[in-house]
Design an enzyme around this catalytic site. Structure first.
Site, PDB file in Angstrom:
ATOM      1  N   ARG A  75      78.487  12.923  67.247  1.00  0.00           N
ATOM      2  CA  ARG A  75      77.040  12.922  67.573  1.00  0.00           C
ATOM      3  C   ARG A  75      76.627  14.073  68.476  1.00  0.00           C
ATOM      4  NH1 ARG A  75      78.331   7.502  67.884  1.00  0.00           N
ATOM      5  NH2 ARG A  75      77.700   6.390  66.009  1.00  0.00           N
ATOM      6  N   LYS A  92      69.212  27.427  65.698  1.00  0.00           N
ATOM      7  CA  LYS A  92      69.154  27.007  64.288  1.00  0.00           C
ATOM      8  C   LYS A  92      70.583  27.024  63.763  1.00  0.00           C
ATOM      9  CE  LYS A  92      64.527  28.328  62.772  1.00  0.00           C
ATOM     10  NZ  LYS A  92      63.749  29.225  61.888  1.00  0.00           N
ATOM     11  N   GLU A 116      66.436  43.229  61.544  1.00  0.00           N
ATOM     12  CA  GLU A 116      65.918  42.193  62.460  1.00  0.00           C
ATOM     13  C   GLU A 116      65.463  42.834  63.774  1.00  0.00           C
ATOM     14  OE1 GLU A 116      65.435  39.157  61.391  1.00  0.00           O
ATOM     15  OE2 GLU A 116      66.870  38.818  59.776  1.00  0.00           O
ATOM     16  N   LYS A 124      63.457  37.211  71.325  1.00  0.00           N
ATOM     17  CA  LYS A 124      63.820  35.953  70.654  1.00  0.00           C
ATOM     18  C   LYS A 124      63.812  34.805  71.660  1.00  0.00           C
ATOM     19  CE  LYS A 124      66.047  33.474  67.236  1.00  0.00           C
ATOM     20  NZ  LYS A 124      66.802  33.413  66.027  1.00  0.00           N
ATOM     21  N   GLU A 139      59.884  25.442  65.887  1.00  0.00           N
ATOM     22  CA  GLU A 139      59.043  26.125  64.903  1.00  0.00           C
ATOM     23  C   GLU A 139      57.848  25.290  64.455  1.00  0.00           C
ATOM     24  OE1 GLU A 139      61.279  28.645  62.219  1.00  0.00           O
ATOM     25  OE2 GLU A 139      59.679  28.477  60.753  1.00  0.00           O
ATOM     26  N   ARG A 186      57.068  30.212  66.642  1.00  0.00           N
ATOM     27  CA  ARG A 186      58.383  30.693  66.191  1.00  0.00           C
ATOM     28  C   ARG A 186      58.337  31.257  64.767  1.00  0.00           C
ATOM     29  NH1 ARG A 186      64.395  28.114  67.345  1.00  0.00           N
ATOM     30  NH2 ARG A 186      65.528  29.639  66.097  1.00  0.00           N
ATOM     31  N   ASN A 217      59.706  34.965  61.209  1.00  0.00           N
ATOM     32  CA  ASN A 217      59.930  35.010  59.757  1.00  0.00           C
ATOM     33  C   ASN A 217      59.221  36.181  59.092  1.00  0.00           C
ATOM     34  OD1 ASN A 217      61.441  32.662  59.953  1.00  0.00           O
ATOM     35  ND2 ASN A 217      59.608  31.380  59.785  1.00  0.00           N
ATOM     36  N   HIS A 244      60.423  37.649  55.828  1.00  0.00           N
ATOM     37  CA  HIS A 244      61.326  36.682  55.213  1.00  0.00           C
ATOM     38  C   HIS A 244      60.740  35.998  53.979  1.00  0.00           C
ATOM     39  CE1 HIS A 244      63.447  37.460  58.909  1.00  0.00           C
ATOM     40  NE2 HIS A 244      64.431  36.646  58.596  1.00  0.00           N
ATOM     41  N   HIS A 285      63.332  36.310  51.275  1.00  0.00           N
ATOM     42  CA  HIS A 285      64.079  35.173  50.722  1.00  0.00           C
ATOM     43  C   HIS A 285      63.961  35.123  49.206  1.00  0.00           C
ATOM     44  CE1 HIS A 285      64.222  32.733  54.704  1.00  0.00           C
ATOM     45  NE2 HIS A 285      65.326  33.406  54.507  1.00  0.00           N
ATOM     46  N   HIS A 311      71.226  39.881  53.739  1.00  0.00           N
ATOM     47  CA  HIS A 311      69.998  39.240  54.220  1.00  0.00           C
ATOM     48  C   HIS A 311      69.060  40.260  54.891  1.00  0.00           C
ATOM     49  CE1 HIS A 311      67.410  36.264  56.095  1.00  0.00           C
ATOM     50  NE2 HIS A 311      67.679  36.781  57.278  1.00  0.00           N
TER      51      HIS A 311
HETATM   52  P1  NAD Z   1      78.443  37.369  58.114  1.00  0.00           P
HETATM   53  O1  NAD Z   1      78.655  36.341  59.119  1.00  0.00           O
HETATM   54  O2  NAD Z   1      78.800  37.073  56.697  1.00  0.00           O
HETATM   55  O3  NAD Z   1      79.205  38.696  58.555  1.00  0.00           O
HETATM   56  C1  NAD Z   1      79.154  39.835  57.728  1.00  0.00           C
HETATM   57  C2  NAD Z   1      80.551  40.389  57.448  1.00  0.00           C
HETATM   58  O4  NAD Z   1      80.999  41.108  58.603  1.00  0.00           O
HETATM   59  C3  NAD Z   1      81.603  39.332  57.194  1.00  0.00           C
HETATM   60  O5  NAD Z   1      82.492  39.793  56.203  1.00  0.00           O
HETATM   61  C4  NAD Z   1      82.315  39.215  58.537  1.00  0.00           C
HETATM   62  O6  NAD Z   1      83.629  38.736  58.436  1.00  0.00           O
HETATM   63  C5  NAD Z   1      82.292  40.645  58.988  1.00  0.00           C
HETATM   64  N1  NAD Z   1      82.356  40.884  60.434  1.00  0.00           N
HETATM   65  C6  NAD Z   1      81.797  40.142  61.416  1.00  0.00           C
HETATM   66  N2  NAD Z   1      81.950  40.759  62.582  1.00  0.00           N
HETATM   67  C7  NAD Z   1      82.634  41.906  62.350  1.00  0.00           C
HETATM   68  C8  NAD Z   1      83.067  42.976  63.167  1.00  0.00           C
HETATM   69  N3  NAD Z   1      82.781  43.014  64.456  1.00  0.00           N
HETATM   70  N4  NAD Z   1      83.757  43.972  62.582  1.00  0.00           N
HETATM   71  C9  NAD Z   1      83.997  43.961  61.251  1.00  0.00           C
HETATM   72  N5  NAD Z   1      83.585  43.007  60.420  1.00  0.00           N
HETATM   73  C10 NAD Z   1      82.901  41.988  60.981  1.00  0.00           C
HETATM   74  O7  NAD Z   1      76.904  37.875  58.077  1.00  0.00           O
HETATM   75  P2  NAD Z   1      75.765  37.995  59.194  1.00  0.00           P
HETATM   76  O8  NAD Z   1      74.830  39.004  58.681  1.00  0.00           O
HETATM   77  O9  NAD Z   1      76.324  38.122  60.552  1.00  0.00           O
HETATM   78  O10 NAD Z   1      75.082  36.555  59.138  1.00  0.00           O
HETATM   79  C11 NAD Z   1      74.430  36.110  57.984  1.00  0.00           C
HETATM   80  C12 NAD Z   1      74.249  34.619  58.096  1.00  0.00           C
HETATM   81  O11 NAD Z   1      73.422  34.341  59.229  1.00  0.00           O
HETATM   82  C13 NAD Z   1      73.564  33.986  56.911  1.00  0.00           C
HETATM   83  O12 NAD Z   1      74.259  32.809  56.553  1.00  0.00           O
HETATM   84  C14 NAD Z   1      72.173  33.631  57.427  1.00  0.00           C
HETATM   85  O13 NAD Z   1      71.632  32.497  56.792  1.00  0.00           O
HETATM   86  C15 NAD Z   1      72.470  33.372  58.862  1.00  0.00           C
HETATM   87  N6  NAD Z   1      71.307  33.535  59.762  1.00  0.00           N
HETATM   88  C16 NAD Z   1      71.056  32.538  60.647  1.00  0.00           C
HETATM   89  C17 NAD Z   1      70.013  32.658  61.532  1.00  0.00           C
HETATM   90  C18 NAD Z   1      69.786  31.584  62.556  1.00  0.00           C
HETATM   91  O14 NAD Z   1      68.771  31.642  63.259  1.00  0.00           O
HETATM   92  N7  NAD Z   1      70.688  30.629  62.676  1.00  0.00           N
HETATM   93  C19 NAD Z   1      69.214  33.811  61.532  1.00  0.00           C
HETATM   94  C20 NAD Z   1      69.502  34.815  60.627  1.00  0.00           C
HETATM   95  C21 NAD Z   1      70.556  34.670  59.736  1.00  0.00           C
HETATM   96  N1  GLY Z   2      65.821  33.630  62.481  1.00  0.00           N
HETATM   97  C1  GLY Z   2      64.575  32.956  62.651  1.00  0.00           C
HETATM   98  C2  GLY Z   2      64.580  31.944  63.725  1.00  0.00           C
HETATM   99  O1  GLY Z   2      65.534  31.803  64.425  1.00  0.00           O
HETATM  100  O2  GLY Z   2      63.619  31.252  63.886  1.00  0.00           O
END
Ligand code: NAD
Ligand code: GLY
Length: 360
Positions: free
Chosen positions: A126, A148, A190, A232, A242, A246, A250, A253, A257, A270
């Site tokens: 939980r 998130k 971003e 942020k 949101e 917030r 987006n 986006h 998306h 992304h």
């Molecule tokens: P990712 O986590 O897939 O990382 C990208 C690649 O880089 C991967 O292959 C990873 O292993 C590699 N990597 C990571 N750090 C590294 C480093 N220092 N050196 C070399 N390689 C490295 O992608 P991302 O762009 O970090 O994240 C995308 C994800 O984030 C998506 O799932 C998206 O939905 C999510 N997201 C979430 C939020 C949120 O608010 N929670 C916001 C934006 C995106």
């Molecule tokens: N990445 C958008 C948010 O965190 O609201």
């Protein structure tokens, strides 16, 4: 007080407030930094083989050195593993390692690792605490901050999740040195977003300082991380779940998306899809007279200068499927598309879109 050369930003959410701490070569200090949080000694480190091979041992040594007894959990590298199957795998590892309510999860990796680890933390027993150690630019400026968390479902991205704030975000800019250039550029989308939605002076800084930023100058990286996380943190503190403000995060986006969906999450990262979205949404703003031509052109130029795409790919342009994909976005209410449009660089507003000719 943070040491010289380190920066601390607070995400102010009352009892759920937490610090974002950033610096250079700080992964080895993480264990000591976690001691004041009074986590149980038994904790878990979640990562993937790519990131673990680069930074795992440093982090593990730091945690063990501070007296933590660490269960190591690795999941495969890739967005396709951010799902309930791998969530279940992590739960199993946590139970086998006997993690308790007072334990903590440490997410070492990009947004994929941060999102799934955060979701496990939100739901295991939980809810237990967790620490974000983001290693991609996108995760450092966006996904690790704001709570998130979640995973993908076969029928939609990020459809299963929870708002669950971390206890600490620990950013080491040195990790960006090993990040592939394309991933760095995707994170810059971003960063540019923050300038457009909230800070014209920051946008101008990104224009003037593109060369040192792209060369990973530590001073410049610290500045862009600081300003991005400040914006942020400010927005999240005002509207954690949101219900209003917030949504400005987006920007880019809505179209982004849809482009990701229609290209099966394979053609674009992304951030690249968001870059296209920001340019297209700026075009709508210009056509509505919200944004002048000069500012519209500056947005396109800045996006392009960080090696990001600015146009919808020719085979998708004008397609009804693109509009349908936008209508399916979980942020859409009914059949109206509400998008964030820039009303000058540094300001945005929510507007309804019903004419989609800008997609051609
Ligand atoms: P990712 O986590 O897939 O990382 C990208 C690649 O880089 C991967 O292959 C990873 O292993 C590699 N990597 C990571 N750090 C590294 C480093 N220092 N050196 C070399 N390689 C490295 O992608 P991302 O762009 O970090 O994240 C995308 C994800 O984030 C998506 O799932 C998206 O939905 C999510 N997201 C979430 C939020 C949120 O608010 N929670 C916001 C934006 C995106
Ligand atoms: N990445 C958008 C948010 O965190 O609201």
């Amino acid at each position: 007080m943070p040491d010289a050369g380190k920066i601390e930003i607070t995400v102010a959410l009352g009892q759920r407030s937490y610090p974002i701490r950033m610096g250079s070569s700080t992964l080895s200090e993480l264990g000591t930094a976690m001691l004041p949080f009074n986590f149980e000694k038994r904790i878990a480190l979640v990562s993937n083989p790519t990131v673990y091979s680069l930074y795992g041992q440093t982090v593990l040594d730091s945690l063990s050195g501070a007296g933590f007894d660490v269960a190591l959990i690795k999941i495969p590298d890739g967005e396709e593993y951010k799902n309930l199957l791998w969530t279940e795998f992590i739960y199993g590892e946590l139970l086998r390692a006997r993690l308790e309510r007072g334990s903590c999860l440490v997410a070492l990796g990009g947004g994929v690792i941060g999102d799934i680890t955060g979701f496990c933390a939100a739901t295991y027993m939980r809810g237990i605490r967790f620490v974000q150690v983001p290693t991609t630019l996108l995760a450092q400026v966006d996904s690790s901050v704001g709570g998130k968390t979640g995973v993908n479902h076969a029928l939609g991205k990020n459809m299963i999740g929870a708002f669950w704030q971390p206890s600490l975000v620990w950013i080491d800019i040195t990790a960006l040195k090993t990040l592939p250039a394309r991933e760095f550029a995707a994170g810059m989308a971003e960063v540019i977003k923050y300038g457009v939605i909230r800070d014209r002076a920051f946008f101008e800084y990104l224009e003037k300082e593109a060369a040192p930023v792209k060369n990973l100058s530590p001073e410049h990286l610290m500045h862009i991380l600081k300003r991005s996380c400040e914006i942020k943190a400010e927005v999240v503190a005002l509207d954690e779940r949101e219900s209003g403000l917030r949504a400005i995060l987006n920007y880019g986006h809505t179209v982004g998306h849809a482009v990701e969906t229609l290209t099966g999450y394979k053609k674009y990262l992304h951030g690249e899809a968001v870059a296209i979205g920001m340019c297209m949404e700026a075009r709508v703003a210009r056509e509505r007279g919200l944004l002048d031509a000069a500012d519209h052109e500056r947005i396109i130029k800045l996006v392009a200068s960080y090696d990001l795409p600015t146009e919808i790919p020719g085979d998708l342009a004008g397609k009804q499927e693109l509009i349908n994909a936008m209508l399916l976005d979980k942020k859409v209410k009914g059949s109206e598309i509400r998008a964030v449009l820039p009303s000058g660089i540094g300001n945005v507003r929510m507007e309804t879109i019903s004419d989609f000719s800008f997609l051609t």
